[in-house]
Design a protein around this motif. Sequence first.
Motif, PDB file in Angstrom:
ATOM      1  N   VAL A   4       0.847  -1.188   0.000  1.00  0.00           N
ATOM      2  CA  VAL A   4       0.000   0.000   0.000  1.00  0.00           C
ATOM      3  C   VAL A   4       0.882   1.239   0.000  1.00  0.00           C
ATOM      4  CG1 VAL A   4      -1.730   1.272   1.321  1.00  0.00           C
ATOM      5  CG2 VAL A   4      -1.783  -1.216   1.295  1.00  0.00           C
ATOM      6  N   ASP A   5       0.536   2.193  -0.862  1.00  0.00           N
ATOM      7  CA  ASP A   5       1.199   3.481  -0.801  1.00  0.00           C
ATOM      8  C   ASP A   5       0.759   4.152   0.490  1.00  0.00           C
ATOM      9  OD1 ASP A   5       2.572   3.365  -3.191  1.00  0.00           O
ATOM     10  OD2 ASP A   5       0.934   4.244  -4.330  1.00  0.00           O
ATOM     11  N   LEU A   6       1.713   4.643   1.241  1.00  0.00           N
ATOM     12  CA  LEU A   6       1.417   5.280   2.519  1.00  0.00           C
ATOM     13  C   LEU A   6       2.103   6.624   2.569  1.00  0.00           C
ATOM     14  CD1 LEU A   6       0.298   5.085   5.458  1.00  0.00           C
ATOM     15  CD2 LEU A   6       2.533   4.166   6.073  1.00  0.00           C
ATOM     16  N   ILE A   7       1.329   7.652   2.788  1.00  0.00           N
ATOM     17  CA  ILE A   7       1.893   8.995   2.927  1.00  0.00           C
ATOM     18  C   ILE A   7       2.053   9.264   4.415  1.00  0.00           C
ATOM     19  CG2 ILE A   7       1.509  11.449   2.552  1.00  0.00           C
ATOM     20  CD1 ILE A   7       0.008  10.656  -0.014  1.00  0.00           C
ATOM     21  N   ASP A   8       3.294   9.535   4.790  1.00  0.00           N
ATOM     22  CA  ASP A   8       3.582   9.822   6.188  1.00  0.00           C
ATOM     23  C   ASP A   8       4.224  11.202   6.309  1.00  0.00           C
ATOM     24  OD1 ASP A   8       6.179   9.431   5.276  1.00  0.00           O
ATOM     25  OD2 ASP A   8       6.513   7.610   6.415  1.00  0.00           O
ATOM     26  N   ASP A   9       4.677  11.542   7.511  1.00  0.00           N
ATOM     27  CA  ASP A   9       5.241  12.867   7.734  1.00  0.00           C
ATOM     28  C   ASP A   9       6.509  13.099   6.911  1.00  0.00           C
ATOM     29  OD1 ASP A   9       6.372  10.911   9.470  1.00  0.00           O
ATOM     30  OD2 ASP A   9       7.227  12.487  10.704  1.00  0.00           O
ATOM     31  N   ILE A  10       7.258  12.052   6.642  1.00  0.00           N
ATOM     32  CA  ILE A  10       8.471  12.199   5.831  1.00  0.00           C
ATOM     33  C   ILE A  10       8.114  12.614   4.405  1.00  0.00           C
ATOM     34  CG2 ILE A  10      10.444  10.959   4.845  1.00  0.00           C
ATOM     35  CD1 ILE A  10      10.411   9.260   7.447  1.00  0.00           C
ATOM     36  N   GLN A  58      -5.425  14.107  -1.391  1.00  0.00           N
ATOM     37  CA  GLN A  58      -6.747  13.761  -0.867  1.00  0.00           C
ATOM     38  C   GLN A  58      -7.593  13.047  -1.914  1.00  0.00           C
ATOM     39  OE1 GLN A  58      -8.684  16.830   1.642  1.00  0.00           O
ATOM     40  NE2 GLN A  58      -6.741  17.928   1.456  1.00  0.00           N
ATOM     41  N   GLN A  59      -7.354  13.329  -3.182  1.00  0.00           N
ATOM     42  CA  GLN A  59      -8.146  12.720  -4.253  1.00  0.00           C
ATOM     43  C   GLN A  59      -7.630  11.355  -4.671  1.00  0.00           C
ATOM     44  OE1 GLN A  59      -8.112  15.682  -7.309  1.00  0.00           O
ATOM     45  NE2 GLN A  59      -9.478  17.050  -6.202  1.00  0.00           N
ATOM     46  N   GLU A  60      -6.341  11.102  -4.450  1.00  0.00           N
ATOM     47  CA  GLU A  60      -5.765   9.815  -4.825  1.00  0.00           C
ATOM     48  C   GLU A  60      -6.249   8.722  -3.884  1.00  0.00           C
ATOM     49  OE1 GLU A  60      -1.540  10.327  -4.799  1.00  0.00           O
ATOM     50  OE2 GLU A  60      -1.542  11.477  -6.652  1.00  0.00           O
ATOM     51  N   GLN A  61      -6.055   7.518  -4.312  1.00  0.00           N
ATOM     52  CA  GLN A  61      -6.438   6.366  -3.511  1.00  0.00           C
ATOM     53  C   GLN A  61      -5.256   5.889  -2.668  1.00  0.00           C
ATOM     54  OE1 GLN A  61      -9.545   5.147  -3.268  1.00  0.00           O
ATOM     55  NE2 GLN A  61     -10.189   6.800  -4.603  1.00  0.00           N
ATOM     56  N   THR A  62      -4.572   6.816  -2.027  1.00  0.00           N
ATOM     57  CA  THR A  62      -3.445   6.454  -1.175  1.00  0.00           C
ATOM     58  C   THR A  62      -3.866   6.527   0.282  1.00  0.00           C
ATOM     59  OG1 THR A  62      -2.725   8.738  -1.469  1.00  0.00           O
ATOM     60  CG2 THR A  62      -1.462   7.075  -2.607  1.00  0.00           C
ATOM     61  N   THR A  63      -3.154   5.816   1.087  1.00  0.00           N
ATOM     62  CA  THR A  63      -3.400   5.827   2.520  1.00  0.00           C
ATOM     63  C   THR A  63      -2.532   6.916   3.134  1.00  0.00           C
ATOM     64  OG1 THR A  63      -3.827   3.462   2.476  1.00  0.00           O
ATOM     65  CG2 THR A  63      -3.330   4.443   4.628  1.00  0.00           C
ATOM     66  N   ILE A  64      -3.144   7.750   3.933  1.00  0.00           N
ATOM     67  CA  ILE A  64      -2.442   8.851   4.584  1.00  0.00           C
ATOM     68  C   ILE A  64      -2.587   8.655   6.090  1.00  0.00           C
ATOM     69  CG2 ILE A  64      -2.268  11.350   4.845  1.00  0.00           C
ATOM     70  CD1 ILE A  64      -3.718  11.605   2.123  1.00  0.00           C
ATOM     71  N   LEU A  65      -1.466   8.736   6.785  1.00  0.00           N
ATOM     72  CA  LEU A  65      -1.538   8.629   8.248  1.00  0.00           C
ATOM     73  C   LEU A  65      -2.493   9.697   8.784  1.00  0.00           C
ATOM     74  CD1 LEU A  65       2.178   7.990   9.264  1.00  0.00           C
ATOM     75  CD2 LEU A  65       0.311   6.355   9.136  1.00  0.00           C
ATOM     76  N   PRO A  66      -3.308   9.364   9.778  1.00  0.00           N
ATOM     77  CA  PRO A  66      -4.326  10.294  10.280  1.00  0.00           C
ATOM     78  C   PRO A  66      -3.788  11.682  10.672  1.00  0.00           C
ATOM     79  CG  PRO A  66      -4.693   8.129  11.192  1.00  0.00           C
ATOM     80  CD  PRO A  66      -3.381   8.064  10.459  1.00  0.00           C
ATOM     81  N   ASP A  67      -2.672  11.747  11.374  1.00  0.00           N
ATOM     82  CA  ASP A  67      -2.118  13.048  11.768  1.00  0.00           C
ATOM     83  C   ASP A  67      -1.690  13.864  10.556  1.00  0.00           C
ATOM     84  OD1 ASP A  67      -2.537  12.346  14.393  1.00  0.00           O
ATOM     85  OD2 ASP A  67      -0.433  11.855  14.801  1.00  0.00           O
ATOM     86  N   VAL A  68      -1.135  13.183   9.573  1.00  0.00           N
ATOM     87  CA  VAL A  68      -0.697  13.847   8.345  1.00  0.00           C
ATOM     88  C   VAL A  68      -1.913  14.314   7.560  1.00  0.00           C
ATOM     89  CG1 VAL A  68       0.561  13.545   6.175  1.00  0.00           C
ATOM     90  CG2 VAL A  68       1.460  12.547   8.291  1.00  0.00           C
ATOM     91  N   LEU A  69      -2.949  13.494   7.491  1.00  0.00           N
ATOM     92  CA  LEU A  69      -4.182  13.869   6.789  1.00  0.00           C
ATOM     93  C   LEU A  69      -4.798  15.122   7.414  1.00  0.00           C
ATOM     94  CD1 LEU A  69      -6.332  13.390   4.659  1.00  0.00           C
ATOM     95  CD2 LEU A  69      -7.430  11.792   6.242  1.00  0.00           C
TER      96      LEU A  69
END
Length: 77
Positions: A4-10, A58-69
């Motif tokens: 899964v693509d995951l967007i985090d603080d980094i 926000q429009q992509e189907q990527t997972t974003i950590l809740p704090d980052v979102l």
Amino acid sequence: MMIVDLIDDIDLKEKLLALGAPIHAMESLNDIEVATLAWLQSAPEHKDAVRSLCAEWQQEQTTILPDVLELIQRLSE
């Protein structure tokens, strides 16, 4: 196994640095928010680029950590 693509603080820090935000890699999300908002107030010409980045994620189907979102949502306002 699913990857899964995951967007985090980094990821967020890297993108903001690429846009020219005056942040540092070791800063907390709170520090990043304060620095980025101050930067956007002093250099409003960057607001569209930051909003575009936030909207894209926000429009992509990527997972974003809740704090980052939450931070992305605040930056896109």
